[in-house]
Design a protein around this motif. Structure first.
Motif, short mmCIF file in Angstrom:
data_model
loop_
_atom_site.label_atom_id
_atom_site.label_comp_id
_atom_site.label_asym_id
_atom_site.label_seq_id
_atom_site.Cartn_x
_atom_site.Cartn_y
_atom_site.Cartn_z
N THR A 96 -60.08 -59.80 -50.59
CA THR A 96 -59.16 -60.33 -51.60
C THR A 96 -59.93 -60.95 -52.75
N ALA A 97 -60.96 -61.72 -52.44
CA ALA A 97 -61.78 -62.34 -53.48
C ALA A 97 -62.44 -61.27 -54.35
N LEU A 98 -62.95 -60.21 -53.73
CA LEU A 98 -63.58 -59.14 -54.48
C LEU A 98 -62.58 -58.44 -55.39
N GLU A 99 -61.40 -58.14 -54.87
CA GLU A 99 -60.37 -57.48 -55.68
C GLU A 99 -59.99 -58.36 -56.88
N ASN A 100 -59.80 -59.65 -56.65
CA ASN A 100 -59.47 -60.56 -57.75
C ASN A 100 -60.60 -60.61 -58.78
N ALA A 101 -61.84 -60.71 -58.30
CA ALA A 101 -62.98 -60.80 -59.20
C ALA A 101 -63.13 -59.52 -60.03
N GLN A 102 -62.93 -58.38 -59.40
CA GLN A 102 -63.06 -57.11 -60.13
C GLN A 102 -61.97 -56.93 -61.18
N ARG A 103 -60.80 -57.53 -60.93
CA ARG A 103 -59.73 -57.48 -61.93
C ARG A 103 -60.07 -58.32 -63.16
N GLU A 104 -60.79 -59.40 -62.95
CA GLU A 104 -61.08 -60.36 -64.03
C GLU A 104 -62.41 -60.13 -64.73
N PHE A 105 -63.39 -59.62 -64.01
CA PHE A 105 -64.76 -59.56 -64.54
C PHE A 105 -65.42 -58.24 -64.20
N GLU A 106 -66.42 -57.89 -64.99
CA GLU A 106 -67.26 -56.76 -64.66
C GLU A 106 -68.36 -57.27 -63.74
N LEU A 107 -68.47 -56.68 -62.56
CA LEU A 107 -69.43 -57.12 -61.56
C LEU A 107 -70.48 -56.05 -61.33
N ASN A 108 -71.69 -56.50 -61.02
CA ASN A 108 -72.72 -55.53 -60.63
C ASN A 108 -72.72 -55.38 -59.10
N ASP A 109 -73.57 -54.49 -58.59
CA ASP A 109 -73.59 -54.21 -57.15
C ASP A 109 -73.92 -55.45 -56.33
N ARG A 110 -74.87 -56.25 -56.78
CA ARG A 110 -75.26 -57.45 -56.03
C ARG A 110 -74.10 -58.45 -55.96
N GLU A 111 -73.43 -58.66 -57.07
CA GLU A 111 -72.30 -59.60 -57.10
C GLU A 111 -71.19 -59.13 -56.17
N ARG A 112 -70.87 -57.84 -56.21
CA ARG A 112 -69.84 -57.30 -55.31
C ARG A 112 -70.25 -57.49 -53.86
N ASP A 113 -71.50 -57.19 -53.54
CA ASP A 113 -71.99 -57.31 -52.17
C ASP A 113 -71.95 -58.77 -51.70
N ILE A 114 -72.33 -59.70 -52.55
CA ILE A 114 -72.30 -61.12 -52.20
C ILE A 114 -70.88 -61.54 -51.82
#
Length: 158
Positions: A96-114
């Motif tokens: 859920t946190a990842l889905e919310n973050a991806q909606r709001e911000f552009e994330l790189n692979d490391r950020e998504r993995d974290i």
């Protein structure tokens, strides 16, 4: 755990756009552990991760680590209240946190993995990068301090 003045400046630069987001600031409305808000918890985890990586001399992408840590619990609900959410919060909130973050911000692979892997070893798949292991450990450390009420916002941050 004190950050150097340069680390404090770097930290602020890394998260300024995140902290300008109304959605990120909404994390302050939800309690994470004891009386610590989700936003304060995430800031603490991010700062602890930065401090720990320096203390241990671990080479990391500091910017990605800080940003991933700040968004690792970006789930935006009160997990203490019963709801119609499927699954247990400890297992489901990273997605859920990842889905919310991806909606709001552009994330790189490391950020998504974290964000996705920060609950390891509770969730079975470990982080792919060093940054994820550091954030996962820092999250557990900060959670214990908060739950036992050894943490007051700001105390472990400066």
């Amino acid at each position: 755990m004190r950050l150097t003045q340069n680390e404090k400046i770097f930290f602020s630069e890394c998260v300024s756009d995140l902290m300008d987001s109304d959605q990120v600031r909404r994390m302050n409305l939800f309690i994470q552990h004891a009386d610590v808000s989700c936003l304060d918890h995430c800031i603490s985890v991010a700062r602890t991760s930065l401090w720990l990586s320096r203390r241990l001399g671990i080479s990391v992408d500091r910017r990605s680590m800080i940003r991933g840590a700040l968004l690792h619990d970006f789930f935006l609900y009160d997990w203490h209240e019963k709801s119609d959410r499927k699954g247990l919060h400890g297992f489901t909130h990273p997605r859920t946190a990842l889905e919310n973050a991806q909606r709001e911000f552009e994330l790189n692979d490391r950020e998504r993995d974290i964000i996705l892997r920060h609950m390891w070893p509770l969730t079975p798949v470990p982080p792919r990068y060093r940054e994820g292991f550091i954030v996962s450990f820092s999250d557990k450390y900060c959670s214990v301090l908060e739950t036992l009420r050894f943490y007051k916002p700001g105390r472990t941050l400066d």
